[in-house]
Design a protein around this motif. Structure first.
Motif, PDB file in Angstrom:
ATOM      1  N   LEU A   1      97.309  70.393  11.891  1.00  0.00           N
ATOM      2  CA  LEU A   1      96.741  69.168  12.427  1.00  0.00           C
ATOM      3  C   LEU A   1      96.039  68.373  11.347  1.00  0.00           C
ATOM      4  N   CYS A   2      95.423  69.069  10.402  1.00  0.00           N
ATOM      5  CA  CYS A   2      94.692  68.355   9.352  1.00  0.00           C
ATOM      6  C   CYS A   2      95.634  67.618   8.420  1.00  0.00           C
ATOM      7  N   GLY A   3      96.932  67.971   8.436  1.00  0.00           N
ATOM      8  CA  GLY A   3      97.884  67.295   7.564  1.00  0.00           C
ATOM      9  C   GLY A   3      98.620  66.161   8.221  1.00  0.00           C
ATOM     10  N   ILE A   4      98.155  65.728   9.428  1.00  0.00           N
ATOM     11  CA  ILE A   4      98.836  64.648  10.128  1.00  0.00           C
ATOM     12  C   ILE A   4      98.877  63.399   9.250  1.00  0.00           C
ATOM     13  N   GLY A   5     100.022  62.763   9.163  1.00  0.00           N
ATOM     14  CA  GLY A   5     100.109  61.528   8.391  1.00  0.00           C
ATOM     15  C   GLY A   5     101.552  61.172   8.170  1.00  0.00           C
ATOM     16  N   CYS A   6     101.789  59.969   7.785  1.00  0.00           N
ATOM     17  CA  CYS A   6     103.146  59.503   7.553  1.00  0.00           C
ATOM     18  C   CYS A   6     103.467  59.575   6.065  1.00  0.00           C
TER      19      CYS A   6
ATOM     20  N   GLU B   1      85.284  74.557  -2.654  1.00  0.00           N
ATOM     21  CA  GLU B   1      84.116  75.306  -2.179  1.00  0.00           C
ATOM     22  C   GLU B   1      83.831  75.027  -0.702  1.00  0.00           C
ATOM     23  N   ASP B   2      84.000  73.777  -0.263  1.00  0.00           N
ATOM     24  CA  ASP B   2      83.694  73.434   1.127  1.00  0.00           C
ATOM     25  C   ASP B   2      84.760  73.886   2.114  1.00  0.00           C
ATOM     26  N   THR B   3      85.833  74.516   1.602  1.00  0.00           N
ATOM     27  CA  THR B   3      86.918  74.992   2.473  1.00  0.00           C
ATOM     28  C   THR B   3      87.063  76.512   2.422  1.00  0.00           C
ATOM     29  N   LYS B   4      86.260  77.173   1.606  1.00  0.00           N
ATOM     30  CA  LYS B   4      86.425  78.622   1.427  1.00  0.00           C
ATOM     31  C   LYS B   4      86.237  79.402   2.726  1.00  0.00           C
ATOM     32  N   ASP B   5      85.266  79.021   3.556  1.00  0.00           N
ATOM     33  CA  ASP B   5      85.061  79.736   4.823  1.00  0.00           C
ATOM     34  C   ASP B   5      86.297  79.631   5.703  1.00  0.00           C
ATOM     35  N   PHE B   6      86.886  78.448   5.742  1.00  0.00           N
ATOM     36  CA  PHE B   6      88.108  78.259   6.519  1.00  0.00           C
ATOM     37  C   PHE B   6      89.222  79.143   5.963  1.00  0.00           C
ATOM     38  N   PHE B   7      89.346  79.193   4.659  1.00  0.00           N
ATOM     39  CA  PHE B   7      90.395  79.996   4.025  1.00  0.00           C
ATOM     40  C   PHE B   7      90.176  81.483   4.295  1.00  0.00           C
ATOM     41  N   TYR B   8      88.922  81.942   4.222  1.00  0.00           N
ATOM     42  CA  TYR B   8      88.627  83.363   4.443  1.00  0.00           C
ATOM     43  C   TYR B   8      89.057  83.804   5.840  1.00  0.00           C
ATOM     44  N   SER B   9      88.718  82.997   6.845  1.00  0.00           N
ATOM     45  CA  SER B   9      88.932  83.422   8.230  1.00  0.00           C
ATOM     46  C   SER B   9      90.258  82.962   8.811  1.00  0.00           C
ATOM     47  N   GLY B  10      90.950  82.088   8.109  1.00  0.00           N
ATOM     48  CA  GLY B  10      92.188  81.543   8.648  1.00  0.00           C
ATOM     49  C   GLY B  10      93.393  82.444   8.439  1.00  0.00           C
ATOM     50  N   ASN B  11      94.444  82.154   9.190  1.00  0.00           N
ATOM     51  CA  ASN B  11      95.710  82.849   9.027  1.00  0.00           C
ATOM     52  C   ASN B  11      96.335  82.466   7.692  1.00  0.00           C
ATOM     53  N   LYS B  12      96.885  83.456   6.990  1.00  0.00           N
ATOM     54  CA  LYS B  12      97.501  83.201   5.689  1.00  0.00           C
ATOM     55  C   LYS B  12      98.981  83.589   5.774  1.00  0.00           C
ATOM     56  N   PRO B  13      99.842  82.613   5.977  1.00  0.00           N
ATOM     57  CA  PRO B  13     101.265  82.915   6.149  1.00  0.00           C
ATOM     58  C   PRO B  13     101.890  83.472   4.876  1.00  0.00           C
ATOM     59  N   LYS B  14     102.859  84.348   5.061  1.00  0.00           N
ATOM     60  CA  LYS B  14     103.609  84.924   3.933  1.00  0.00           C
ATOM     61  C   LYS B  14     104.887  84.107   3.768  1.00  0.00           C
TER      62      LYS B  14
ATOM     63  N   ASP C   1      89.871  68.843   5.511  1.00  0.00           N
ATOM     64  CA  ASP C   1      88.837  67.946   6.000  1.00  0.00           C
ATOM     65  C   ASP C   1      88.429  68.400   7.403  1.00  0.00           C
ATOM     66  N   PRO C   2      87.181  68.834   7.619  1.00  0.00           N
ATOM     67  CA  PRO C   2      86.782  69.326   8.939  1.00  0.00           C
ATOM     68  C   PRO C   2      86.912  68.285  10.039  1.00  0.00           C
ATOM     69  N   GLU C   3      86.783  67.001   9.686  1.00  0.00           N
ATOM     70  CA  GLU C   3      86.952  65.953  10.691  1.00  0.00           C
ATOM     71  C   GLU C   3      88.398  65.881  11.149  1.00  0.00           C
ATOM     72  N   GLN C   4      89.316  66.034  10.200  1.00  0.00           N
ATOM     73  CA  GLN C   4      90.736  65.983  10.542  1.00  0.00           C
ATOM     74  C   GLN C   4      91.160  67.199  11.349  1.00  0.00           C
ATOM     75  N   LEU C   5      90.476  68.337  11.162  1.00  0.00           N
ATOM     76  CA  LEU C   5      90.819  69.543  11.905  1.00  0.00           C
ATOM     77  C   LEU C   5      90.694  69.332  13.402  1.00  0.00           C
ATOM     78  N   ASN C   6      89.773  68.484  13.821  1.00  0.00           N
ATOM     79  CA  ASN C   6      89.530  68.279  15.237  1.00  0.00           C
ATOM     80  C   ASN C   6      90.414  67.205  15.858  1.00  0.00           C
ATOM     81  N   LEU C   7      91.287  66.591  15.039  1.00  0.00           N
ATOM     82  CA  LEU C   7      92.187  65.584  15.580  1.00  0.00           C
ATOM     83  C   LEU C   7      93.416  66.251  16.170  1.00  0.00           C
ATOM     84  N   THR C   8      93.809  65.820  17.351  1.00  0.00           N
ATOM     85  CA  THR C   8      94.982  66.364  18.025  1.00  0.00           C
ATOM     86  C   THR C   8      95.798  65.207  18.577  1.00  0.00           C
ATOM     87  N   PRO C   9      97.011  65.469  19.075  1.00  0.00           N
ATOM     88  CA  PRO C   9      97.790  64.397  19.704  1.00  0.00           C
ATOM     89  C   PRO C   9      97.110  63.843  20.950  1.00  0.00           C
TER      90      PRO C   9
END
Length: 254
Positions: free
Chosen positions: A9-14, A59-72, A130-138
């Motif tokens: 969702l955070c990567g939404i864009g044209c 640095e401001d994204t490390k917590d997200f990276f630690y707890s997030g899913n990491k695809p192989k 971007d934490p603001e973009q994370l909360n954007l949905t369709p």
């Protein structure tokens, strides 16, 4: 799962090419430096070296990276980079080969266009969210649940989220083509917001065209498939950018 969903969702864009792109080419050294960092980051995911990948996370994204899913990933290819803010921010699209948890495709890797965002910090490029973009949905911006003392966003249960993967539909799951023949598939967006589409995995010898990639609420797109004389069967994947939904179209050759 939903960390992974939020990441998309955070990567939404044209990422459509425009004439202005021709006049917005980055300096060669800037582009080379970013490509090297993106390559290192995704190669760490291919190798399963997530601790090494951490060094490329802001640095401001490390917590997200630690707890997030990491695809192989099995492999990757950088397909596009768009720069902004004086070449200090960038959006990249990387074609990542991976297994997708979807009936009929669990044993067949798909190449999925994967967006990511990067920023320049003290002369080095870092992957960030971007934490603001994370909360954007369709459906608009997610808000904190009223009963949550922490103010955290309340994520629905998996069974309550299944409808998301039915918002964009194709009127055909299979097409059969003979040499020189053309078939059309209609893609419909029933979501209350816009959706963006990406194509990957077109079989050799099959010409694939989508009349438009961005669908507003209620709009439809027409996918045209034409077989050449040496066309091969296969599966075309239509990916919905905002939800990471994969719509497979099986192509058989007569």
């Amino acid at each position: 799962m939903f960390r992974f969903f939020g990441l998309f969702l955070c990567g939404i864009g044209c990422f459509a090419q425009t004439p202005a792109d021709l006049f917005n080419r980055p300096p060669a050294d800037v582009d080379q430096a970013l490509r090297a960092r993106i390559t290192e980051f995704y190669q760490d995911h291919v190798d399963g070296k997530f601790r090494q990948a951490e060094s490329l996370v802001a640095e401001d994204t490390k917590d997200f990276f630690y707890s997030g899913n990491k695809p192989k990933y099995l492999s990757f290819e950088i397909t596009r980079i768009d720069y902004s803010e004086g070449y200090t921010r960038a959006k990249a699209v990387v074609l990542c080969e991976q297994y997708v948890l979807m009936p009929g495709f669990t044993d067949k890797p798909l190449k999925v266009p994967t967006p990511s965002t990067w920023k320049l910090v003290d002369g080095q490029w870092y992957w960030y969210v971007d934490p603001e973009q994370l909360n954007l949905t369709p459906f608009g911006k997610m808000k904190a649940g009223g009963g949550s003392a922490s103010g955290k966003v309340v994520i629905p249960k998996p069974e309550e989220m299944n409808f998301i993967f039915k918002l964009v539909t194709a009127d055909k799951a299979t097409v059969s083509l003979g040499a020189g023949e053309t078939e059309r598939v209609t893609i419909s967006n029933t979501a209350p917001g816009p959706m963006s589409l990406a194509l990957s995995g077109a079989p050799p010898g099959v010409d694939v065209k989508l009349d438009h990639m961005n669908l507003n609420a209620g709009e439809k797109a027409v996918l045209s498939l034409r077989a050449g004389t040496d066309a091969k069967p296969g599966v075309l994947s239509i990916r919905v950018e905002q939800t990471n939904q994969i719509i497979p179209i099986s192509i058989t050759i007569k």
